[in-house]
Design a protein around this motif. Structure first.
Motif, PDB file in Angstrom:
ATOM      1  N   UNK A  13      48.632  31.583  34.707  1.00 47.41           N
ATOM      2  CA  UNK A  13      47.520  32.502  34.985  1.00 47.41           C
ATOM      3  C   UNK A  13      47.644  33.748  34.128  1.00 47.41           C
ATOM      4  N   UNK A  14      46.489  34.289  33.775  1.00 48.81           N
ATOM      5  CA  UNK A  14      46.411  35.547  33.024  1.00 48.81           C
ATOM      6  C   UNK A  14      45.734  36.588  33.909  1.00 48.81           C
ATOM      7  N   UNK A  15      45.958  37.823  33.588  1.00 54.43           N
ATOM      8  CA  UNK A  15      45.384  38.901  34.397  1.00 54.43           C
ATOM      9  C   UNK A  15      43.854  38.783  34.480  1.00 54.43           C
ATOM     10  N   UNK A  16      43.221  38.300  33.419  1.00 57.51           N
ATOM     11  CA  UNK A  16      41.754  38.182  33.454  1.00 57.51           C
ATOM     12  C   UNK A  16      41.277  37.025  34.339  1.00 57.51           C
ATOM     13  N   UNK A  19      40.118  37.875  39.206  1.00 53.32           N
ATOM     14  CA  UNK A  19      38.909  37.896  40.048  1.00 53.32           C
ATOM     15  C   UNK A  19      38.537  36.486  40.519  1.00 53.32           C
ATOM     16  N   UNK A  20      38.664  35.511  39.654  1.00 52.00           N
ATOM     17  CA  UNK A  20      38.370  34.125  40.046  1.00 52.00           C
ATOM     18  C   UNK A  20      39.368  33.643  41.101  1.00 52.00           C
ATOM     19  N   UNK A  21      40.634  34.016  40.960  1.00 50.23           N
ATOM     20  CA  UNK A  21      41.646  33.614  41.934  1.00 50.23           C
ATOM     21  C   UNK A  21      41.386  34.257  43.293  1.00 50.23           C
ATOM     22  N   UNK A  22      41.071  35.532  43.285  1.00 54.19           N
ATOM     23  CA  UNK A  22      40.773  36.227  44.542  1.00 54.19           C
ATOM     24  C   UNK A  22      39.574  35.577  45.228  1.00 54.19           C
ATOM     25  N   UNK A  46      46.130  43.097  42.081  1.00 53.31           N
ATOM     26  CA  UNK A  46      46.670  43.413  40.754  1.00 53.31           C
ATOM     27  C   UNK A  46      48.166  43.721  40.837  1.00 53.31           C
ATOM     28  N   UNK A  47      48.580  44.451  41.872  1.00 53.70           N
ATOM     29  CA  UNK A  47      50.013  44.739  42.058  1.00 53.70           C
ATOM     30  C   UNK A  47      50.797  43.450  42.287  1.00 53.70           C
ATOM     31  N   UNK A  48      50.266  42.577  43.125  1.00 47.91           N
ATOM     32  CA  UNK A  48      50.944  41.306  43.399  1.00 47.91           C
ATOM     33  C   UNK A  48      51.029  40.460  42.128  1.00 47.91           C
ATOM     34  N   UNK A  49      49.949  40.429  41.355  1.00 44.28           N
ATOM     35  CA  UNK A  49      49.942  39.657  40.109  1.00 44.28           C
ATOM     36  C   UNK A  49      51.053  40.154  39.184  1.00 44.28           C
ATOM     37  N   UNK A  50      51.176  41.465  39.052  1.00 43.96           N
ATOM     38  CA  UNK A  50      52.209  42.043  38.186  1.00 43.96           C
ATOM     39  C   UNK A  50      53.599  41.678  38.687  1.00 43.96           C
ATOM     40  N   UNK A  51      53.806  41.721  39.991  1.00 48.89           N
ATOM     41  CA  UNK A  51      55.111  41.365  40.548  1.00 48.89           C
ATOM     42  C   UNK A  51      55.454  39.906  40.249  1.00 48.89           C
ATOM     43  N   UNK A  52      54.476  39.022  40.384  1.00 54.45           N
ATOM     44  CA  UNK A  52      54.700  37.606  40.088  1.00 54.45           C
ATOM     45  C   UNK A  52      54.941  37.415  38.602  1.00 54.45           C
ATOM     46  N   UNK A  53      54.110  38.034  37.795  1.00 52.09           N
ATOM     47  CA  UNK A  53      54.182  37.885  36.337  1.00 52.09           C
ATOM     48  C   UNK A  53      55.521  38.356  35.770  1.00 52.09           C
ATOM     49  N   UNK A  58      59.323  33.253  39.499  1.00 56.90           N
ATOM     50  CA  UNK A  58      57.995  32.908  40.004  1.00 56.90           C
ATOM     51  C   UNK A  58      57.047  32.656  38.837  1.00 56.90           C
ATOM     52  N   UNK A  59      56.124  31.728  39.073  1.00 63.01           N
ATOM     53  CA  UNK A  59      55.074  31.463  38.094  1.00 63.01           C
ATOM     54  C   UNK A  59      53.771  31.240  38.843  1.00 63.01           C
ATOM     55  N   UNK A  60      52.702  31.787  38.310  1.00 62.74           N
ATOM     56  CA  UNK A  60      51.369  31.593  38.867  1.00 62.74           C
ATOM     57  C   UNK A  60      50.564  30.794  37.852  1.00 62.74           C
ATOM     58  N   UNK A  61      49.929  29.736  38.321  1.00 66.38           N
ATOM     59  CA  UNK A  61      49.176  28.835  37.447  1.00 66.38           C
ATOM     60  C   UNK A  61      47.728  28.750  37.880  1.00 66.38           C
ATOM     61  N   UNK A  62      46.884  28.351  36.944  1.00 67.69           N
ATOM     62  CA  UNK A  62      45.499  28.029  37.255  1.00 67.69           C
ATOM     63  C   UNK A  62      45.189  26.646  36.701  1.00 67.69           C
TER      64      UNK A  62
END
Length: 157
Positions: A13-16, A19-22, A46-53, A58-62
């Motif tokens: 996942x990317x920061x952009x 919004x789609x994930x939320x 956004x804070x949670x995304x940064x912590x995961x990133x 941890x890895x976040x995928x789409x």
């Protein structure tokens, strides 16, 4: 009827994508996590995304179809003294956009996670699923997961 979607891309996942994930999480009526598309809550995501990133474990995928985010999942690596100090991958927050379910997207995401785990020499892949998600339980069992433990939670906030 199940229709397979060709060309499902699973990627980090990317920061952009946020919004789609939320929106995917907020549309989940069964989850009960209090997710919302309210703009005032976006900073929390956004804070949670940064912590995961920035986490090495941890890895976040789409999952993407035709350039559109249609699913997501997160993995976490953990090492324990049990199992002779082996590592496990936890798969969490698996969601497919409601209008895209039944098209092989969830299976592709889980297959991707399992391949990542095998590539890392992980001993075990595990996940939890809300007790009321009977369709999800059947889905995971079709993919080879076995119900083996009873989970407990304690909300602190």
């Amino acid at each position: 009827m199940q229709v397979e979607v060709p060309d499902i891309l699973v990627r980090q996942a990317r920061k952009d994508d946020l919004r789609a994930l939320v929106a995917i999480f907020a549309a989940d009526a069964l989850g009960g996590h209090g997710d919302t598309t309210d703009p005032e809550a976006f900073a929390d995501y956004a804070r949670a995304f940064t912590a995961i990133e920035t986490s090495p474990n941890q890895m976040l995928y789409v999952a993407e179809v035709s350039g559109e985010v249609v699913g997501t999942f997160q993995t976490m690596m953990t090492t324990s003294l049990t199992g002779r100090g082996s590592s496990a991958m936890i798969i969490e927050a698996v969601q497919t956009r409601s209008d895209m379910r039944g098209q092989g997207i969830g299976a592709r995401m889980i297959e991707f996670a399992i391949a990542e785990a095998k590539g890392r020499g992980v001993r075990l892949v595990q996940l939890t699923s809300n007790a009321i998600r009977k369709d999800a339980h059947r889905f995971y069992e079709r993919l080879g997961f076995k119900p083996s433990h009873l989970g407990f939670k304690m909300a602190l906030k």
